[in-house]
Design a protein around this motif. Sequence first.
Motif, mmCIF file in Angstrom:
data_model
loop_
_atom_site.group_PDB
_atom_site.id
_atom_site.type_symbol
_atom_site.label_atom_id
_atom_site.label_comp_id
_atom_site.label_asym_id
_atom_site.label_seq_id
_atom_site.Cartn_x
_atom_site.Cartn_y
_atom_site.Cartn_z
ATOM 1 N N LEU A 164 7.075 22.432 5.189
ATOM 2 C CA LEU A 164 6.491 23.829 4.660
ATOM 3 C C LEU A 164 5.085 23.662 3.914
ATOM 4 O O LEU A 164 4.298 24.409 4.297
ATOM 5 C CB LEU A 164 7.703 24.537 3.928
ATOM 6 C CG LEU A 164 8.694 24.784 4.588
ATOM 7 C CD1 LEU A 164 9.727 25.230 3.521
ATOM 8 C CD2 LEU A 164 8.745 25.901 5.471
ATOM 9 N N PHE A 165 5.098 22.839 2.967
ATOM 10 C CA PHE A 165 3.794 22.810 2.251
ATOM 11 C C PHE A 165 2.830 22.330 3.080
ATOM 12 O O PHE A 165 1.777 23.059 3.128
ATOM 13 C CB PHE A 165 3.907 21.438 1.361
ATOM 14 C CG PHE A 165 2.761 21.026 0.536
ATOM 15 C CD1 PHE A 165 2.108 21.999 -0.490
ATOM 16 C CD2 PHE A 165 1.974 20.002 0.790
ATOM 17 C CE1 PHE A 165 1.186 21.596 -1.310
ATOM 18 C CE2 PHE A 165 0.670 19.555 0.334
ATOM 19 C CZ PHE A 165 0.156 20.406 -0.826
ATOM 20 N N THR A 166 3.051 21.448 4.270
ATOM 21 C CA THR A 166 1.924 21.085 5.168
ATOM 22 C C THR A 166 1.619 22.251 6.152
ATOM 23 O O THR A 166 0.263 22.532 6.166
ATOM 24 C CB THR A 166 2.231 19.894 5.810
ATOM 25 O OG1 THR A 166 2.532 18.791 5.318
ATOM 26 C CG2 THR A 166 1.349 19.501 6.982
ATOM 27 N N LEU A 167 2.606 23.104 6.434
ATOM 28 C CA LEU A 167 2.426 24.267 7.442
ATOM 29 C C LEU A 167 1.404 25.229 6.750
ATOM 30 O O LEU A 167 0.670 25.958 7.165
ATOM 31 C CB LEU A 167 3.666 24.733 7.857
ATOM 32 C CG LEU A 167 4.356 23.996 8.871
ATOM 33 C CD1 LEU A 167 5.841 24.546 8.970
ATOM 34 C CD2 LEU A 167 3.618 24.150 10.248
ATOM 35 N N ARG A 168 1.930 25.440 5.270
ATOM 36 C CA ARG A 168 0.986 26.382 4.519
ATOM 37 C C ARG A 168 -0.532 25.879 4.276
ATOM 38 O O ARG A 168 -1.443 26.703 4.259
ATOM 39 C CB ARG A 168 1.867 26.490 3.152
ATOM 40 C CG ARG A 168 2.955 27.178 3.113
ATOM 41 C CD ARG A 168 3.432 27.442 1.549
ATOM 42 N NE ARG A 168 5.146 28.194 1.729
ATOM 43 C CZ ARG A 168 5.836 27.549 1.475
ATOM 44 N NH1 ARG A 168 5.776 26.149 1.134
ATOM 45 N NH2 ARG A 168 7.089 28.052 1.516
ATOM 46 N N GLU A 186 0.857 -1.054 -0.056
ATOM 47 C CA GLU A 186 0.063 0.077 -0.073
ATOM 48 C C GLU A 186 1.039 1.345 -0.042
ATOM 49 O O GLU A 186 1.802 1.385 0.913
ATOM 50 C CB GLU A 186 -1.032 0.059 1.149
ATOM 51 C CG GLU A 186 -1.769 1.254 1.140
ATOM 52 C CD GLU A 186 -2.979 1.202 2.525
ATOM 53 O OE1 GLU A 186 -3.916 1.540 2.140
ATOM 54 O OE2 GLU A 186 -2.466 0.715 3.308
ATOM 55 N N LEU A 187 0.633 2.023 -0.924
ATOM 56 C CA LEU A 187 1.224 3.372 -1.083
ATOM 57 C C LEU A 187 0.461 4.284 -0.592
ATOM 58 O O LEU A 187 -0.517 4.519 -1.404
ATOM 59 C CB LEU A 187 2.074 3.594 -2.592
ATOM 60 C CG LEU A 187 2.501 4.987 -2.767
ATOM 61 C CD1 LEU A 187 3.791 5.088 -1.955
ATOM 62 C CD2 LEU A 187 2.815 5.081 -4.341
ATOM 63 N N THR A 188 0.802 5.086 0.549
ATOM 64 C CA THR A 188 -0.124 6.331 0.758
ATOM 65 C C THR A 188 0.373 7.618 0.066
ATOM 66 O O THR A 188 1.394 8.011 0.040
ATOM 67 C CB THR A 188 0.055 6.607 2.345
ATOM 68 O OG1 THR A 188 -0.270 5.368 3.050
ATOM 69 C CG2 THR A 188 -0.661 7.878 2.788
ATOM 70 N N LEU A 189 -0.640 8.033 -0.607
ATOM 71 C CA LEU A 189 -0.263 9.269 -1.355
ATOM 72 C C LEU A 189 -0.461 10.675 -0.419
ATOM 73 O O LEU A 189 0.348 11.329 -0.723
ATOM 74 C CB LEU A 189 -1.666 9.454 -2.490
ATOM 75 C CG LEU A 189 -1.581 8.243 -3.658
ATOM 76 C CD1 LEU A 189 -2.840 8.380 -4.471
ATOM 77 C CD2 LEU A 189 -0.291 7.866 -4.280
ATOM 78 N N ARG A 190 -1.576 10.663 0.223
ATOM 79 C CA ARG A 190 -1.616 11.909 1.428
ATOM 80 C C ARG A 190 -2.754 11.628 2.188
ATOM 81 O O ARG A 190 -3.547 10.352 1.957
ATOM 82 C CB ARG A 190 -2.012 13.014 0.484
ATOM 83 C CG ARG A 190 -3.509 13.282 -0.240
ATOM 84 C CD ARG A 190 -3.295 14.392 -1.026
ATOM 85 N NE ARG A 190 -4.779 14.687 -1.373
ATOM 86 C CZ ARG A 190 -6.086 15.151 -1.112
ATOM 87 N NH1 ARG A 190 -5.917 15.780 0.199
ATOM 88 N NH2 ARG A 190 -7.160 15.204 -1.621
ATOM 89 N N HIS A 191 -2.796 12.183 3.288
ATOM 90 C CA HIS A 191 -4.115 12.301 4.168
ATOM 91 C C HIS A 191 -5.077 13.474 3.954
ATOM 92 O O HIS A 191 -4.534 14.673 4.120
ATOM 93 C CB HIS A 191 -3.606 12.012 5.618
ATOM 94 C CG HIS A 191 -3.138 10.744 5.839
ATOM 95 N ND1 HIS A 191 -1.785 10.137 5.636
ATOM 96 C CD2 HIS A 191 -3.753 9.770 6.622
ATOM 97 C CE1 HIS A 191 -1.800 8.945 6.058
ATOM 98 N NE2 HIS A 191 -2.804 8.666 6.872
ATOM 99 N N ARG A 213 1.607 19.333 14.078
ATOM 100 C CA ARG A 213 1.530 18.087 14.172
ATOM 101 C C ARG A 213 0.839 17.187 13.292
ATOM 102 O O ARG A 213 -0.325 17.226 13.033
ATOM 103 C CB ARG A 213 0.305 17.936 15.729
ATOM 104 C CG ARG A 213 -0.013 16.750 16.227
ATOM 105 C CD ARG A 213 -1.010 16.714 17.267
ATOM 106 N NE ARG A 213 -1.339 15.450 17.847
ATOM 107 C CZ ARG A 213 -2.284 15.260 18.851
ATOM 108 N NH1 ARG A 213 -2.762 16.285 19.260
ATOM 109 N NH2 ARG A 213 -2.618 14.071 19.276
ATOM 110 N N LEU A 214 1.832 16.219 12.848
ATOM 111 C CA LEU A 214 1.504 15.369 11.890
ATOM 112 C C LEU A 214 0.757 14.207 12.178
ATOM 113 O O LEU A 214 1.240 13.288 12.970
ATOM 114 C CB LEU A 214 2.784 14.859 11.058
ATOM 115 C CG LEU A 214 3.473 15.911 10.144
ATOM 116 C CD1 LEU A 214 4.844 15.221 9.515
ATOM 117 C CD2 LEU A 214 2.356 16.436 9.032
#
Length: 237
Positions: A164-168, A75-80, A182-183
Amino acid sequence: MSAAPPPREKPSFWRSFPLFEDLPETVLADVAAVAVPQRWTAGTVIFQRGDAGEWLVALKSGRVRLSLITQGGRELTLRHAEPGDTLGELALFDQQPRSADATAVAETLGYVLARRDYDVLARTHPALTMGVARYLSRRLRETTEQLESIALYPLEARAARFLLFTLRQLNGHDLPARATLRLEISQTELATVLGASRPKVNRALQALADAGALIKGGDGWDCDIAALQTLAEPDAD
């Protein structure tokens, strides 16, 4: 699936989603009138790759894993996807099958917009079609940036760019000097996103911490934005 769906939302609720944020209030009111509330328990498969794309989901709460199963069975996780995200919109727009699996990893509340209702809205409100075009353009730019990160940057830079992408995504493009992140994903899942093994990702995160870009705390990572930006562009000098 719970028998008690959430109540319908006010039109202003829909402005929290990038897909709908630029639309007039009249369009949002019509979207709110036809969107159907839905609940999914943790572990529920919302849709699978290859399914007909007859509806999109706008998430109010919870978390959904988007993933693929490789030919080797991995299983390859693309994103949440989290509150404020939409799922399944691409299949709704191009009328092609689903391109990934979507699984609720926590109790999740959302709103379902069916294709038949979307088609009526699009014919009634040209602004909706223009909003979709702007949204898809942003998605293409984000995908290009992610592919660039994987293909052209070393792992430490990929990790910094991902953070940085997640923070934005959480705080907007005007980031403060420091921010807590918090991931809600495991290190194994993070490794699949960054295209590396878990031990290598652990070493990359430690390198970011040694450089002063991250401080691990009880509530997540305290991020030094300037330090992350420097590490995200290792050849900038």
